[in-house]
Design an enzyme around this catalytic site. Sequence first.
Site, mmCIF file in Angstrom:
data_model
loop_
_atom_site.group_PDB
_atom_site.id
_atom_site.type_symbol
_atom_site.label_atom_id
_atom_site.label_comp_id
_atom_site.label_asym_id
_atom_site.label_seq_id
_atom_site.Cartn_x
_atom_site.Cartn_y
_atom_site.Cartn_z
ATOM 1 N N TRP A 36 -15.846 11.555 -12.164
ATOM 2 C CA TRP A 36 -15.382 11.280 -11.310
ATOM 3 C C TRP A 36 -14.710 12.397 -10.226
ATOM 4 O O TRP A 36 -14.410 12.793 -9.166
ATOM 5 C CB TRP A 36 -13.742 10.895 -11.428
ATOM 6 C CG TRP A 36 -13.467 10.611 -12.511
ATOM 7 C CD1 TRP A 36 -14.251 10.215 -13.913
ATOM 8 C CD2 TRP A 36 -12.014 11.069 -12.291
ATOM 9 N NE1 TRP A 36 -12.584 10.968 -14.828
ATOM 10 C CE2 TRP A 36 -11.900 11.384 -13.983
ATOM 11 C CE3 TRP A 36 -11.782 11.983 -11.815
ATOM 12 C CZ2 TRP A 36 -10.558 12.710 -14.028
ATOM 13 C CZ3 TRP A 36 -10.810 12.676 -12.129
ATOM 14 C CH2 TRP A 36 -10.075 12.551 -13.208
ATOM 15 N N TRP A 83 -21.039 11.556 -18.958
ATOM 16 C CA TRP A 83 -21.503 11.356 -17.888
ATOM 17 C C TRP A 83 -22.172 12.777 -17.213
ATOM 18 O O TRP A 83 -23.292 13.429 -18.186
ATOM 19 C CB TRP A 83 -20.341 12.417 -16.999
ATOM 20 C CG TRP A 83 -19.419 11.313 -16.592
ATOM 21 C CD1 TRP A 83 -17.972 12.471 -17.303
ATOM 22 C CD2 TRP A 83 -18.390 10.413 -16.167
ATOM 23 N NE1 TRP A 83 -16.620 11.308 -17.059
ATOM 24 C CE2 TRP A 83 -16.728 9.962 -16.227
ATOM 25 C CE3 TRP A 83 -19.307 9.695 -15.024
ATOM 26 C CZ2 TRP A 83 -16.157 8.601 -16.556
ATOM 27 C CZ3 TRP A 83 -18.810 8.071 -15.157
ATOM 28 C CH2 TRP A 83 -17.014 8.248 -15.214
ATOM 29 N N ASN A 107 -10.646 2.406 3.252
ATOM 30 C CA ASN A 107 -10.785 1.861 1.907
ATOM 31 C C ASN A 107 -11.204 0.978 1.307
ATOM 32 O O ASN A 107 -11.354 1.663 0.544
ATOM 33 C CB ASN A 107 -9.026 1.672 1.872
ATOM 34 C CG ASN A 107 -8.668 1.787 0.453
ATOM 35 O OD1 ASN A 107 -8.543 3.194 -0.275
ATOM 36 N ND2 ASN A 107 -7.662 0.731 -0.218
ATOM 37 N N GLU A 158 0.757 -1.127 -0.062
ATOM 38 C CA GLU A 158 0.227 -0.124 -0.057
ATOM 39 C C GLU A 158 0.343 1.256 0.284
ATOM 40 O O GLU A 158 0.338 2.083 -0.345
ATOM 41 C CB GLU A 158 -1.140 -0.047 0.983
ATOM 42 C CG GLU A 158 -2.256 -0.806 1.223
ATOM 43 C CD GLU A 158 -3.015 -1.122 -0.103
ATOM 44 O OE1 GLU A 158 -3.051 0.092 -0.486
ATOM 45 O OE2 GLU A 158 -3.473 -2.205 -0.650
ATOM 46 N N TRP A 176 -9.752 7.792 -7.278
ATOM 47 C CA TRP A 176 -10.996 7.958 -7.792
ATOM 48 C C TRP A 176 -10.507 7.516 -9.577
ATOM 49 O O TRP A 176 -11.836 6.619 -10.074
ATOM 50 C CB TRP A 176 -11.480 9.020 -8.252
ATOM 51 C CG TRP A 176 -12.555 9.820 -6.960
ATOM 52 C CD1 TRP A 176 -11.662 10.241 -5.792
ATOM 53 C CD2 TRP A 176 -13.141 9.496 -6.607
ATOM 54 N NE1 TRP A 176 -12.642 10.405 -5.314
ATOM 55 C CE2 TRP A 176 -13.838 9.943 -5.473
ATOM 56 C CE3 TRP A 176 -14.485 8.987 -7.346
ATOM 57 C CZ2 TRP A 176 -15.504 10.082 -5.175
ATOM 58 C CZ3 TRP A 176 -15.955 8.938 -6.627
ATOM 59 C CH2 TRP A 176 -15.945 9.341 -5.562
ATOM 60 N N TRP A 223 1.639 1.500 -2.721
ATOM 61 C CA TRP A 223 0.980 2.138 -4.239
ATOM 62 C C TRP A 223 0.695 3.754 -4.252
ATOM 63 O O TRP A 223 0.355 4.546 -5.033
ATOM 64 C CB TRP A 223 -0.892 1.659 -3.528
ATOM 65 C CG TRP A 223 -0.868 0.569 -4.862
ATOM 66 C CD1 TRP A 223 -0.996 -0.807 -4.424
ATOM 67 C CD2 TRP A 223 -1.716 0.225 -5.695
ATOM 68 N NE1 TRP A 223 -1.336 -1.386 -5.170
ATOM 69 C CE2 TRP A 223 -2.095 -0.991 -6.236
ATOM 70 C CE3 TRP A 223 -1.859 1.508 -6.833
ATOM 71 C CZ2 TRP A 223 -2.635 -1.824 -7.457
ATOM 72 C CZ3 TRP A 223 -2.635 1.083 -7.595
ATOM 73 C CH2 TRP A 223 -2.947 -0.283 -8.319
#
Length: 478
Positions: free
Chosen positions: A371, A318, A353, A287, A394, A290
């Site tokens: 988003w 959208w 998360n 993590e 996102w 990331w």
Amino acid sequence: MRPLAVRVAKLCFMTTAIHWFRRDLRITDNTALNAAVKSADAVIPVYIPSTWKKEHPWTGPMKQQFLCGCLESLSKNLDAAGGKLHIRSGNAIDILEKLVRESGATAIHTNRDPDPFGRQVEEQLKTLGNKLGIQIHVHQDAAMHERDEVVKGDGEPYRVFTPYSKAWLRLDKSSPSPKLSRITTPSGLASESVPTLAHWDLQLPEGAEIIEPGERAARKRLESFLSGAATSYEADRNTMAGQTTSRISQDLRFGLLSIRNVYHDCRAAAAGTNASGRQSINTFISELIWREFYFQILWFQPGVLDHEFTEKYRGLKWQPPGEKFQAWCDGRTGFPVVDAAMRQLKRTGFMHNRARMITAMFLTKDLQIDWREGERYFMQQLVDGEIASNNGGWQWSAGTGADAAPYFRIQNPWSQTKRFDPDGEYIRTWIPELKNVPAKKFQEPPIDGRPIAPGYPAPIVDHSTERDNALEMFRSHG
């Protein structure tokens, strides 16, 4: 008389450096601060509060309140080491120029910011250095490996996480330095008080519950995690109820902990546990990787803040934000797990998360809302809001980002609840009107779309129908 002459000579040749705090609000293993102390006789630690008022696209009152507490803690820590934190408001470059002229400083040290806005200021800082004839030192600190350290053989950045992660792990890791024990700060320089929310014309929302700020509190959180939940992180990290994660994300964002300390403490904890515990801690380290993967994406592709990382998905049709978006923000969608997560965010400035993934996919797939709307709202609410990670998360959920979930992978909020909050503990914690509802009712749509409890709304959409609509939106694009 000779000893006095020697002392006067030393004072005449005393060197002064400035350390500019930004996202490194600690005195332990602070690369730029250590370099400033080592290179100069005296150091002026300075923090420059931003000048915006009332509203900002990247932050909000809970995040700023946490920042104020961190600055208060930092000020006390510097006092204990013999120094003094200077606070000066205004344009950062103008403030630093004035401070150089007042103090006679010959160098400015700061730690590099991974986002494009920080980089712009660093370029202005270099120009200031040339103008004043002083040294500018911008140090690596926020990331273990940054910029072009983790790239493919041809020098191109990675677009997929797994090969990036393998390359990251192969590199040597710098060791942390000890806590700063002594710093000398010149006297006689003006300073403002540590800012409060009034500086930005902000007020905390009623009932806000913000995690404890400061370097000491951050250290306690890391120690508590590594002595407890870390060894079961692999199995428990997606469980939304209880303390199953580290809760140090805001500490890395504000630099209350260094990435070097976190990484090496993780390795030390892994060495002292069994095979299962080591695997869990390695999963936690992934993590951290990331986080740096998203830093690198933003470094090489700053345009992701404005458009989709995957070019073929730019221009998707959208739905405009409206009442449904407001219901999502307020935690009134009629989907209990979504609403619990959004209410947790509004109350604490934090969201688990797994819940971030669920709520982001709900907005982009069930409501088909851009988003960017959710990204902005999260940044205004999250205490740990990190531009790179928030954008990456996102776009991952929307199916448009680097190494993203394919657009056809659409999480079902009802089945996600069954898997990750099977007893309904998380939902009941944040939605009091559901405290007497059986957990099974959180795991499937209510019959005929009716509310599952008095005072709680019916679902604003049908998940199965909107899943098909989202798939069609992507398939028909371009």
